[in-house]
Design a protein around this motif. Structure first.
Motif, short mmCIF file in Angstrom:
data_model
loop_
_atom_site.label_atom_id
_atom_site.label_comp_id
_atom_site.label_asym_id
_atom_site.label_seq_id
_atom_site.Cartn_x
_atom_site.Cartn_y
_atom_site.Cartn_z
N LYS A 94 0.86 -1.18 0.00
CA LYS A 94 0.00 0.00 0.00
C LYS A 94 0.90 1.23 0.00
O LYS A 94 1.85 1.30 0.77
CB LYS A 94 -0.92 0.00 1.22
N LEU A 95 0.60 2.20 -0.82
CA LEU A 95 1.52 3.31 -1.06
C LEU A 95 1.71 4.25 0.13
O LEU A 95 2.75 4.91 0.24
CB LEU A 95 1.03 4.14 -2.26
N THR A 96 0.75 4.31 1.04
CA THR A 96 0.81 5.30 2.12
C THR A 96 2.07 5.24 2.99
O THR A 96 2.51 6.29 3.47
CB THR A 96 -0.44 5.21 3.02
N PRO A 97 2.70 4.06 3.23
CA PRO A 97 3.94 4.07 4.02
C PRO A 97 5.08 4.87 3.41
O PRO A 97 6.08 5.13 4.09
CB PRO A 97 4.30 2.57 4.11
N LEU B 54 -0.69 11.36 9.80
CA LEU B 54 -0.86 11.96 8.47
C LEU B 54 -1.05 10.90 7.39
O LEU B 54 -1.76 11.14 6.41
CB LEU B 54 0.34 12.84 8.13
N SER B 55 -0.43 9.73 7.56
CA SER B 55 -0.57 8.66 6.57
C SER B 55 -2.01 8.18 6.45
O SER B 55 -2.44 7.72 5.40
CB SER B 55 0.36 7.49 6.92
N VAL B 56 -2.76 8.30 7.54
CA VAL B 56 -4.17 7.91 7.53
C VAL B 56 -5.05 9.05 7.03
O VAL B 56 -5.94 8.86 6.21
CB VAL B 56 -4.63 7.47 8.93
N GLY C 12 -5.95 8.26 0.24
CA GLY C 12 -7.18 8.39 -0.54
C GLY C 12 -8.30 7.57 0.06
O GLY C 12 -9.47 7.94 0.00
N ILE C 13 -7.94 6.42 0.64
CA ILE C 13 -8.93 5.53 1.24
C ILE C 13 -8.46 5.16 2.64
O ILE C 13 -7.41 4.54 2.81
CB ILE C 13 -9.11 4.25 0.41
N SER C 14 -9.25 5.54 3.64
CA SER C 14 -8.93 5.17 5.03
C SER C 14 -10.18 4.57 5.68
O SER C 14 -11.01 5.28 6.23
CB SER C 14 -8.46 6.40 5.82
N TRP C 15 -10.30 3.25 5.54
CA TRP C 15 -11.41 2.57 6.20
C TRP C 15 -11.16 2.56 7.71
O TRP C 15 -10.08 2.93 8.18
CB TRP C 15 -11.54 1.14 5.70
#
Length: 419
Positions: free
Chosen positions: A191-194, A329-331, A335-338
């Motif tokens: 997942k790209l967020t890290p 901030l990563s959350v 774009g999608i934070s379930w």
């Protein structure tokens, strides 16, 4: 009472962890997000359309805007929240899960759950190695208790965030630059967020970790090419076009009730049809904006958050505080934070508890701190009812809770904390 809690907090931790594990195993055979991973692993092995591109294109041509609320069309739209077109990760993740695809679903799901629980426990184990505290057991139990809603939702959906969380924590604290680069590269290509943690390495001048991340990142990206280079490249192109580009360019991308990210919140507030099934029920949108205007609003709010934090980073070199901020901030900016994405708050909550229990804080801060923790624990449908929880989720209360944690991290007194 305090001595009792100190003596038995480790037992409380394992009891809570056990409850989490039992809940997961009881639901491991049911439909969950793992079903998307499981199906994707089969598709990759069979070289099928990994992102259901043909179905998505046919859906766009079949459903006319004026017929969108017909029952049969709502069912098709609901499929997008089920098993069709829901795999949004890079092809390499599906490739890595191919061995599980050969097993019965319930068995594969149980194995994946065990892997996740092991990584969650690994997070606490690695925190213990890097945080010297006599109150570690109490802090760990309270962290698990405060974030239990997120952890519970994670095991119910049998997601992958525990794995990502451990890889990030390991990479941030490991002194082995090669393994650190490998860990963050694997996390990024799941997942790209890290990728946000590359900012931390940059500020800390850990350039070798960035270098190894780049090297391993390229190798991991093309790892599936060992199986089929042409199929891997085609899948990468589909992923870029259908997921990455769409997520970046379209604020409506999966802006559903449970998506608590900033961009999703703005879409639910200001874009009609962002969540067809829930907006009208909750009196949304508040105001109709164009997509271009909403993007400008998003960029403006992002600047309001990022600019002060960037200046703060330049002045403050406290490592744990920087890491906590980036986890939040990563959350917020994903774009999608379930709901289960907020397991990333584990580190900020752990950090805040450690400093709060070991350092004297001002009264106003303590009251706000307690309020945020209480809200984290008690905003649960079993206590406030499903209707109220649904309304709070529609208005993205987890986004505001995360921003509250962000303010706590920035404001907490760290006079006695190591730098």
């Amino acid at each position: 009472m305090q001595s009792f809690f100190k003596k038995y907090s480790s037992y409380f931790f394992y009891v809570l962890f056990g409850i989490l594990a039992v809940q997961g195993f009881l639901k491991s055979g049911e439909k969950s997000d793992f079903g998307d991973y499981f199906q994707a692993s089969k598709y990759f092995y069979e070289k099928k359309d990994l992102y259901n591109k043909n179905f998505l294109k046919s859906l766009q041509t079949e459903i006319k805007p004026e017929e969108i609320f017909k029952a049969e069309n709502l069912e098709k739209l609901e499929m997008l929240k089920g098993n069709v077109g829901t795999y949004i990760y890079p092809p390499v993740f599906a490739f890595l899960l191919i061995p599980l695809g050969f097993l019965d679903y319930s068995v594969a799901s149980a194995i994946f759950l065990v892997i996740n629980l092991a990584f969650l426990y690994g997070c606490f184990y690695y925190l213990k190695l890097n945080f010297d505290s006599e109150k570690f057991s109490q802090i760990s139990f309270l962290t698990l208790l405060i974030g239990f809603k997120f952890f519970e939702n994670h095991v119910a959906n049998n997601q992958v965030a525990f794995v990502l969380l451990f890889l990030c924590i390991y990479s941030l604290f490991s002194k082995n630059e090669i393994l650190s680069g490998l860990a963050i590269a694997v996390a990024i290509w799941i997942k790209l967020t890290p990728a946000i943690f590359l900012v931390y390495f940059l500020f800390q001048k850990e350039y070798k970790k960035i270098f190894y991340c780049a090297i391993f990142g390229v190798l991991i990206l093309f790892l599936p090419s060992i199986y089929s280079h042409d199929y891997n490249i085609a899948s990468l192109i589909d992923w870029k076009e259908l997921v990455l580009d769409k997520a970046m360019k379209n604020p409506e991308f999966r802006s559903w009730k449970n998506n608590q990210s900033l961009i999703s919140t703005l879409a639910k507030y200001f874009l009609p049809n962002a969540d067809l099934l829930n907006q009208s029920e909750h009196g949304l949108p508040i105001l109709n904006l164009s997509k271009e205007s909403l993007k400008l609003l998003f960029y403006f709010l992002s600047a309001l958050i990022f600019l002060p934090i960037g200046i703060y980073f330049l002045k403050n070199k406290n490592k744990e505080k920087m890491i906590s901020i980036l986890f939040i901030l990563s959350v917020v900016f994903s774009g999608i934070s379930w709901i289960h994405s907020f397991v990333f708050l584990l580190f900020p909550i752990f950090y805040l508890l450690k400093i709060f229990l070991e350092t004297k804080q001002e009264k106003y801060f303590s009251y706000f701190f307690y309020l945020v923790l209480i809200l984290s624990i008690f905003i649960n449908k079993s206590l406030i009812g499903q209707k109220m929880e649904s309304k709070l989720l529609m208005f993205s209360y987890l986004l505001y809770l995360s921003l509250a944690y962000l303010s706590l991290v920035i404001k907490i007194n760290t006079n006695n904390e190591r730098n």
